[in-house]
Design a protein around this motif. Sequence first.
Motif, PDB file in Angstrom:
ATOM      1  N   GLY A  19       0.738  -1.237  -0.154  1.00 16.39           N
ATOM      2  CA  GLY A  19       0.002   0.022   0.143  1.00 16.39           C
ATOM      3  C   GLY A  19       0.957   1.394   0.171  1.00 16.39           C
ATOM      4  N   ILE A  20       1.907   1.257   0.819  1.00 18.10           N
ATOM      5  CA  ILE A  20       2.842   2.446   0.809  1.00 18.10           C
ATOM      6  C   ILE A  20       3.334   2.854  -0.539  1.00 18.10           C
ATOM      7  CG2 ILE A  20       5.164   3.250   1.626  1.00 18.10           C
ATOM      8  CD1 ILE A  20       4.430   1.732   4.191  1.00 18.10           C
ATOM      9  N   MET A  21       4.057   1.720  -1.204  1.00 17.13           N
ATOM     10  CA  MET A  21       4.530   1.707  -2.399  1.00 17.13           C
ATOM     11  C   MET A  21       3.391   2.065  -3.534  1.00 17.13           C
ATOM     12  SD  MET A  21       7.829   1.601  -2.052  1.00 17.13           S
ATOM     13  CE  MET A  21       8.136   1.756  -3.882  1.00 17.13           C
ATOM     14  N   SER A  22       2.264   1.584  -3.378  1.00 14.92           N
ATOM     15  CA  SER A  22       1.267   1.913  -4.456  1.00 14.92           C
ATOM     16  C   SER A  22       0.908   3.536  -4.342  1.00 14.92           C
ATOM     17  CB  SER A  22       0.046   1.059  -4.041  1.00 14.92           C
ATOM     18  OG  SER A  22       0.086  -0.306  -4.321  1.00 14.92           O
ATOM     19  N   ALA A  23       0.859   3.898  -2.955  1.00 20.95           N
ATOM     20  CA  ALA A  23       0.566   5.374  -3.082  1.00 20.95           C
ATOM     21  C   ALA A  23       1.611   6.188  -3.522  1.00 20.95           C
ATOM     22  CB  ALA A  23       0.194   5.526  -1.562  1.00 20.95           C
ATOM     23  N   LEU A  24       2.793   5.665  -2.976  1.00 21.39           N
ATOM     24  CA  LEU A  24       3.897   6.626  -3.259  1.00 21.39           C
ATOM     25  C   LEU A  24       4.391   6.685  -4.830  1.00 21.39           C
ATOM     26  CD1 LEU A  24       6.440   6.277  -0.293  1.00 21.39           C
ATOM     27  CD2 LEU A  24       4.868   7.986  -0.890  1.00 21.39           C
ATOM     28  N   VAL A  25       4.067   5.659  -5.670  1.00 25.37           N
ATOM     29  CA  VAL A  25       4.386   5.700  -7.000  1.00 25.37           C
ATOM     30  C   VAL A  25       3.754   6.573  -7.814  1.00 25.37           C
ATOM     31  CG1 VAL A  25       4.361   4.012  -8.934  1.00 25.37           C
ATOM     32  CG2 VAL A  25       5.664   3.176  -6.731  1.00 25.37           C
ATOM     33  N   VAL A  26       2.335   6.537  -7.441  1.00 25.52           N
ATOM     34  CA  VAL A  26       1.323   7.414  -8.116  1.00 25.52           C
ATOM     35  C   VAL A  26       1.426   9.070  -7.822  1.00 25.52           C
ATOM     36  CG1 VAL A  26       0.014   5.552  -8.848  1.00 25.52           C
ATOM     37  CG2 VAL A  26      -0.485   6.955  -6.840  1.00 25.52           C
ATOM     38  N   ASN A  27       2.324   9.145  -6.481  1.00 29.15           N
ATOM     39  CA  ASN A  27       2.201  10.581  -5.946  1.00 29.15           C
ATOM     40  C   ASN A  27       3.633  10.949  -5.902  1.00 29.15           C
ATOM     41  OD1 ASN A  27      -0.624  11.484  -4.831  1.00 29.15           O
ATOM     42  ND2 ASN A  27      -0.274   9.294  -4.129  1.00 29.15           N
ATOM     43  N   GLU A  37      -3.495   7.512   7.470  1.00 35.79           N
ATOM     44  CA  GLU A  37      -4.970   7.467   7.083  1.00 35.79           C
ATOM     45  C   GLU A  37      -5.410   6.928   6.196  1.00 35.79           C
ATOM     46  OE1 GLU A  37      -6.517  11.747   6.990  1.00 35.79           O
ATOM     47  OE2 GLU A  37      -5.228  12.075   8.850  1.00 35.79           O
ATOM     48  N   LEU A  38      -4.742   6.937   4.929  1.00 43.36           N
ATOM     49  CA  LEU A  38      -4.959   6.133   3.591  1.00 43.36           C
ATOM     50  C   LEU A  38      -4.863   4.689   4.101  1.00 43.36           C
ATOM     51  CD1 LEU A  38      -5.398   6.527   0.602  1.00 43.36           C
ATOM     52  CD2 LEU A  38      -2.738   6.053   0.444  1.00 43.36           C
ATOM     53  N   LEU A  39      -3.910   4.174   4.641  1.00 45.97           N
ATOM     54  CA  LEU A  39      -3.762   2.745   4.978  1.00 45.97           C
ATOM     55  C   LEU A  39      -4.445   2.245   6.133  1.00 45.97           C
ATOM     56  CD1 LEU A  39      -0.047   2.830   3.889  1.00 45.97           C
ATOM     57  CD2 LEU A  39      -1.832   1.845   2.493  1.00 45.97           C
ATOM     58  N   ASP A  40      -4.959   3.399   6.922  1.00 44.68           N
ATOM     59  CA  ASP A  40      -5.808   2.831   8.051  1.00 44.68           C
ATOM     60  C   ASP A  40      -4.828   1.831   9.113  1.00 44.68           C
ATOM     61  OD1 ASP A  40      -7.834   2.995   9.861  1.00 44.68           O
ATOM     62  OD2 ASP A  40      -8.747   1.161   9.307  1.00 44.68           O
ATOM     63  N   VAL A  41      -3.663   2.553   9.370  1.00 53.25           N
ATOM     64  CA  VAL A  41      -2.787   1.768  10.407  1.00 53.25           C
ATOM     65  C   VAL A  41      -2.176   2.649  11.315  1.00 53.25           C
ATOM     66  CG1 VAL A  41      -1.734   0.283   8.652  1.00 53.25           C
ATOM     67  CG2 VAL A  41      -0.697   2.296   8.750  1.00 53.25           C
TER      68      VAL A  41
END
Length: 96
Positions: A19-27, A37-41
């Motif tokens: 999830g971290i990499m998915s979010a950072l690759v597109v931003n 908040e995005l990953l709810d952790v």
Amino acid sequence: MKEILKDLNKAFENKVRLGIMSALVVNDYLDFNTLKELLDVTDGNLASHLKSLEKSKYISFKKEFLDRKPNTKYAATDEGKDAFVKHIKAIEQLLK
């Protein structure tokens, strides 16, 4: 089949790291609280996964202050983006 499996990266086997990499690759970058908040952790859970990705040199971070409050921004490195894309392509090949 073995050829495809060799491209799977252990660093991305965990769903939080994926999830971290998915979010950072597109931003360009995301800050700690946005990722949380995005990953709810929890803070601790996110911090440990970020540290693991930092060790692998897949992400970088930058610390700054916003209104006297510390703010840490994270970004995927070129090496991290390449490794992640290779991992995703391997998964896609397995699904075909």
